[in-house]
Design a protein around this motif. Structure first.
Motif, PDB file in Angstrom:
ATOM      1  N   ASP A 432     -15.482  34.361 -59.635  1.00  0.00           N
ATOM      2  CA  ASP A 432     -15.257  33.075 -60.268  1.00  0.00           C
ATOM      3  C   ASP A 432     -16.664  32.650 -61.126  1.00  0.00           C
ATOM      4  O   ASP A 432     -17.544  32.426 -60.603  1.00  0.00           O
ATOM      5  N   TRP A 433     -16.574  32.915 -62.367  1.00  0.00           N
ATOM      6  CA  TRP A 433     -17.653  32.756 -63.080  1.00  0.00           C
ATOM      7  C   TRP A 433     -17.867  31.264 -63.887  1.00  0.00           C
ATOM      8  O   TRP A 433     -18.640  31.139 -64.519  1.00  0.00           O
ATOM      9  N   SER A 434     -16.709  30.409 -63.335  1.00  0.00           N
ATOM     10  CA  SER A 434     -16.751  28.988 -63.820  1.00  0.00           C
ATOM     11  C   SER A 434     -18.094  28.339 -63.800  1.00  0.00           C
ATOM     12  O   SER A 434     -18.261  27.587 -64.594  1.00  0.00           O
ATOM     13  N   ASP A 435     -18.670  28.808 -62.788  1.00  0.00           N
ATOM     14  CA  ASP A 435     -19.919  27.814 -62.377  1.00  0.00           C
ATOM     15  C   ASP A 435     -21.091  28.590 -62.752  1.00  0.00           C
ATOM     16  O   ASP A 435     -22.125  27.954 -63.412  1.00  0.00           O
ATOM     17  N   THR A 436     -21.198  29.837 -62.353  1.00  0.00           N
ATOM     18  CA  THR A 436     -22.140  30.537 -62.699  1.00  0.00           C
ATOM     19  C   THR A 436     -22.530  31.041 -64.106  1.00  0.00           C
ATOM     20  O   THR A 436     -23.181  31.518 -64.669  1.00  0.00           O
ATOM     21  N   GLY A 437     -21.145  30.896 -64.678  1.00  0.00           N
ATOM     22  CA  GLY A 437     -21.368  30.837 -66.206  1.00  0.00           C
ATOM     23  C   GLY A 437     -21.890  32.320 -66.615  1.00  0.00           C
ATOM     24  O   GLY A 437     -21.259  33.399 -65.902  1.00  0.00           O
ATOM     25  N   LYS A 438     -22.244  32.319 -67.784  1.00  0.00           N
ATOM     26  CA  LYS A 438     -22.308  33.874 -68.327  1.00  0.00           C
ATOM     27  C   LYS A 438     -23.759  34.582 -68.007  1.00  0.00           C
ATOM     28  O   LYS A 438     -24.008  35.815 -68.040  1.00  0.00           O
ATOM     29  N   ARG A 439     -24.586  33.787 -67.276  1.00  0.00           N
ATOM     30  CA  ARG A 439     -25.961  34.466 -67.005  1.00  0.00           C
ATOM     31  C   ARG A 439     -25.701  34.972 -65.322  1.00  0.00           C
ATOM     32  O   ARG A 439     -26.574  34.519 -64.660  1.00  0.00           O
ATOM     33  N   HIS A 440     -24.954  35.896 -65.639  1.00  0.00           N
ATOM     34  CA  HIS A 440     -24.945  36.963 -64.094  1.00  0.00           C
ATOM     35  C   HIS A 440     -25.638  38.228 -64.241  1.00  0.00           C
ATOM     36  O   HIS A 440     -25.400  39.051 -63.833  1.00  0.00           O
ATOM     37  N   ALA A 451     -30.425  34.848 -59.520  1.00  0.00           N
ATOM     38  CA  ALA A 451     -30.503  33.748 -60.227  1.00  0.00           C
ATOM     39  C   ALA A 451     -29.102  33.377 -60.599  1.00  0.00           C
ATOM     40  O   ALA A 451     -28.272  34.259 -60.864  1.00  0.00           O
ATOM     41  N   THR A 452     -28.715  32.198 -60.423  1.00  0.00           N
ATOM     42  CA  THR A 452     -27.687  31.483 -61.163  1.00  0.00           C
ATOM     43  C   THR A 452     -27.984  30.418 -61.543  1.00  0.00           C
ATOM     44  O   THR A 452     -29.101  29.941 -61.591  1.00  0.00           O
ATOM     45  N   GLN A 453     -26.960  29.568 -62.254  1.00  0.00           N
ATOM     46  CA  GLN A 453     -27.284  28.361 -62.911  1.00  0.00           C
ATOM     47  C   GLN A 453     -27.536  27.319 -62.084  1.00  0.00           C
ATOM     48  O   GLN A 453     -27.949  26.193 -62.352  1.00  0.00           O
ATOM     49  N   ARG A 454     -27.165  27.621 -60.776  1.00  0.00           N
ATOM     50  CA  ARG A 454     -27.886  26.568 -59.715  1.00  0.00           C
ATOM     51  C   ARG A 454     -29.322  26.748 -59.333  1.00  0.00           C
ATOM     52  O   ARG A 454     -29.649  26.161 -58.385  1.00  0.00           O
TER      53      ARG A 454
END
Lengths: 459, 435
Positions: A432-440, A451-454
């Motif tokens: 599920d990338w909807s929260d971490t978005g593209k920066r994985h 690192a996640t967007q959180r």
């Protein structure tokens, strides 16, 4: 049974690389591509042109080319052909990224852990990428050696992925990542950007002594060679110019520092990666002939990239710095043509300047410009074909050739392109990338941090 | 060394200036955009038209519109006017620097924090806001994200000096529906473990909602004088408008089975009419079920990898188009913070991979305005609507296109951001190289 297995292994090992290609074993590498708009990058745009491919190399480019009878042809009318995209910074197709156990780990290399089964190789092909510089992570000041590979998705031997003859490269990393992993995480130097500089200087000095001791032994001035050190051998090769440094960096001060260090040690051919504040020292980068391989617009995900600008590519290019745009991500690498196009939005680069950011410039930075990065006779037939100009947001990749072999074809490829399915995992992983978005991105994989967007988390 | 010193001094001197001078104030007034192509979105595109802005409102638009005497005329020959773009899911204004927890305000501690209000933590002076709006994005949903019920999301316009000045009326509760998907390579739970944890979370959600419904019944009874008020529970209090059918519930779910379960759960709780799905990365797998439920979807990010290794490489790009084809009402979200500015490119990819240009434009303008119930104010160029609009020299999704003028709530805003200012200063740095 064992004998049978051994026999099978023997057959596998003895078979030529082509036979071990699960997808394109018998695919032609001779082609006539006709009626295309050819974006050569190094020699302008040719309208209604043909490209003749023979033995996986570009044999001719021009109008109404004649070709041997029976050659496979592709009618590219209304379509655009550009050189296969070169991603100068990636962590796909390797099973580990960071040897995060010491500030200097030059002895290791990701070339030892290549994974030809990674479907990310195929997905990048579907975005026109044909070459990737697969890198060690950014945990260490002097990390491991990198590997330049071709996206020959389908081959199952790791060696078959390597771009034969590509110069050796090594990962360096400045700033927050090495200071966090070693200084903050393990209480060893470096904890500061001062420490980072001294780690490099100290290592280079040691390598000079190592080389001097080797020379002394060869000259008969010493009875025995110095104790063998794989690590020192690699560092010595950096000082000899045989291993190109590819350095993770962000802030202008640390970029400037490394240029000074390299000047002191006579290291000349190197590229900064990410280099978000490269624009602040663009004249110095140009004066040192240093390359810059950047993100199109990533910023503010940590403090050292807070003072960034998406105009970085334009400022660097206009100041004469050899600049490329890389992905560092299995998401961004699928649309590097779009990332390059952003340099037109932010700073108005020309089509050729923008395309150079993902073709000839990264090829120069990796020392492979004689092989890839432009459409020129004699170069590898690595080609990406789009239905529109690839710098348009509406462009869709149609075909990607690697060494003249069609490795992606939008018309003829099935949905599931995995080469291998794990029978012990009946439930397929769904992300599920909807929260971490593209920066994985995974440049800190193996360090215990991710690192996640959180934010940053301990694994 | 001298160079290093000069350089460091330069850094010291420029950094604070840069931080304090992020914005030149915008100004309201009467503006006439003349000779413009007006892409109204809700009705036909007008060529050679005039659009008049008075204070915060679109006062007139059309081909036979008189330019008011007091108007500042902006000649838009060769230019196009679009309604401001809307991003249906972001953390913009709630975080400044991703890795620094002291700048992250979207993730309060606890699973049950429905009483958190994202609007409270929106920083009107975030450096990220001008960076976003100069690409034509005028309105975004700022949403909290941790836990089961993380709090209320708020729609904000990207100009203003207090959260209230920015608030664009919509507020809705967020529910992170228990997920059976993985969050990234670091998430190495076994399938059994994932299933077990999700089951536990669904049980918890069920218990929480039983409590919320009970709390609402007691509260209603108390209001009718039948009994005393329930013991005050902040999160339960915050869920009252949702339980009573007065407020939207944004359910985040991406894996197909999670979406299906979420729709079933919403139906069982009588919430279907209030539910908005968000994320929906595998929406295409269950598009018919979503369409049948009549639930709108905030889909994205479009620029994303497929959820499963076996999926076709372009599924994330194609997802909006496939949802639309099934008849789902949808808007596009980036899920971003500092790079919400890429919303037009997310829409462009959706357009190219099946959604089409017209539908993609709607998915970032009028569609979200309707989904969020703010279509009386924004989402199209119509007389009486709020003047949230921008002027370009081309297709707003193409990367070569440049925004020429930008209005938010009638304020003509300078097209400046940290990124443009650094460009202006460093393109031709002075001094250059000194030896």
């Amino acid at each position: 049974m064992t004998r049978l297995l051994l026999l099978l292994l023997f057959v596998l090992a003895a078979a030529p690389a082509q036979a071990q290609d699960l997808l394109r074993a018998n695919a032609p590498n001779d082609w006539l591509i006709t009626n295309a708009t050819v974006l050569t990058v190094t020699n302008g745009v040719q309208e209604s042109a043909d490209i003749l491919v023979q033995d996986g190399k570009i044999a001719a480019v021009g109008s109404n080319l004649s070709a041997p009878e029976g050659i496979a042809t592709y009618d590219a009318s209304g379509q655009y052909v550009m050189p296969g995209i070169v991603d100068a910074h990636s962590h796909i197709a390797i099973s580990s990224v960071n040897e995060a156990t010491a500030p200097v780990t030059a002895q290791v290399g990701v070339g030892d852990v290549l994974d030809p089964f990674d479907v990310a190789l195929y997905r990048a092909l579907a975005g026109g990428v044909t070459t990737s510089h697969v890198m060690h992570g950014s945990a260490n000041v002097i990390g491991g050696q990198n590997e330049t590979i071709k996206h020959r998705y389908g081959v199952i031997t790791p060696d078959a992925l390597r771009l034969e003859g590509a110069p050796r490269t090594i990962k360096f990393a400045l700033g927050e990542n090495p200071t966090r992993v070693h200084g903050e995480g393990n209480e060893v130097v470096p904890q500061t950007r001062m420490g980072v500089e001294q780690v490099i200087r100290t290592t280079f000095h040691k390598a000079q002594r190592y080389m001097a001791a080797q020379a002394a032994y060869r000259n008969g001035e010493r009875d025995a060679p110095p104790p063998h050190s794989e690590r020192m051998d690699v560092i010595a090769d950096i000082l000899r110019g045989e291993v190109l440094v590819q350095c993770h960096s962000y802030r202008a001060d640390e970029i400037y520092m490394l240029m000074e260090v390299f000047e002191d040690f006579g290291v000349t051919n190197y590229t900064f990666h990410h280099v978000n504040e490269g624009f602040k020292v663009a004249p110095e980068l140009a004066a040192h002939n240093a390359g810059a391989s950047i993100f199109s617009d990533w910023w503010a995900y940590k403090f050292e990239v807070y003072y960034s600008t998406a105009y970085n590519a334009a400022i660097l290019t206009k100041n004469g710095v050899t600049t490329s745009i890389n992905s560092d991500s299995p998401e961004l690498n699928r649309h590097l043509y779009h990332e390059a196009a952003k340099a037109q939005h932010y700073g108005g680069l020309s089509d050729t300047q923008a395309l150079s950011l993902i073709t000839i410039n990264p090829a120069r930075q990796l020392g492979i410009a004689d092989r890839v990065g432009s459409i020129e006779v004699g170069k590898d037939a690595d080609l990406a074909i789009f239905n529109r100009h690839p710098l348009s947001i509406y462009a869709i990749a149609q075909r990607t050739y690697v060494d003249g072999v069609v490795r992606f074809d939008r018309q003829n490829d099935p949905d599931d392109m995995r080469l291998r399915v794990n029978p012990e995992r009946p439930v397929e992983t769904a992300y599920d990338w909807s929260d971490t978005g593209k920066r994985h991105g995974s440049c800190m994989q193996g360090t215990g941090l991710h690192a996640t967007q959180r934010g940053l988390y301990l694994k | 060394m001298r160079l290093l010193l000069t350089f460091c001094l330069t850094l010291l001197l420029t950094a604070p200036l840069d931080a304090s001078a992020q914005k030149t104030p915008g100004r309201q007034g009467t503006f006439a955009l003349t000779n413009a192509r007006l892409v109204t979105v809700t009705s036909d595109t007008i060529s050679g038209g005039t659009l008049v802005i008075r204070a915060d409102t679109i006062a007139a638009l059309g081909t036979n519109v008189a330019v008011p005497d007091d108007a500042e005329v902006i000649d838009c020959t060769g230019l196009t006017v679009y309604p401001g773009l809307i991003d249906s899911g972001t953390r913009l204004g709630l975080v400044e620097v991703g890795s620094l927890s002291e700048t992250r305000d979207y993730n309060e501690i606890g699973d049950l924090t429905a009483h958190m209000d994202a609007l409270t933590a929106v920083n009107p002076n975030s450096v990220n806001i001008p960076v976003t709006r100069v690409n034509g994005i005028t309105t975004v949903l700022a949403e909290p994200s941790n836990g089961l019920l993380p709090g209320a999301a708020s729609m904000i316009d990207l100009h203003g000096y207090t959260p209230d000045q920015m608030h664009r009326s919509f507020t809705g509760q967020v529910l992170n529906f228990p997920s059976t998907g993985r969050r990234g390579w670091w998430d190495d739970r076994s399938p059994e473990e994932i299933e077990k944890q999700a089951k536990k979370a669904i049980k918890k959600l069920s218990d929480v909602w039983d409590r919320a419904e009970l709390y609402a019944r007691i509260d209603s009874a108390a209001a009718a004088g039948d009994r005393r008020a329930p013991t005050y529970v902040p999160s339960m209090e915050a869920l009252l408008p949702v339980v009573r059918g007065e407020q939207a519930l944004i359910i985040k779910a991406s894996k197909a089975s999670d979406i299906t379960k979420a729709l079933e759960w919403a139906a069982a709780r009588g919430l279907t009419d209030q539910v908005i799905l968000s994320g929906a990365q595998e929406g295409w797998r269950v598009a018919d079920a979503i369409a049948a439920a009549g639930v709108p979807v905030l889909v994205g990010p479009v620029l994303s990898v497929p959820t499963r290794p076996s999926d076709r490489y372009d599924k994330a790009y194609a997802n909006p188009g496939l949802l639309a084809e099934a008849g789902v009402q949808l808007a596009i979200r980036t899920g971003g913070a500092e790079n919400v500015r890429n919303l037009p490119y997310n829409a462009g990819f959706a357009a190219a991979y099946g959604l089409g240009k017209a539908a993609a434009l709607k998915a970032v303008t009028i569609a979200p305005a309707r989904i969020f119930g703010i279509a009386d104010a924004v989402g199209s160029l119509e007389v009486g609507k709020v003047a949230n609009l921008f002027v370009t020299n081309g297709d707003p999704f193409e990367t070569t296109t440049q925004v020429q003028h930008l209005f938010i709530e009638g304020y003509k805003l300078p097209l400046e951001s940290r990124h443009t200012k650094l460009y202006d200063e460093f393109l031709n740095r002075n001094p250059g190289v000194t030896e």
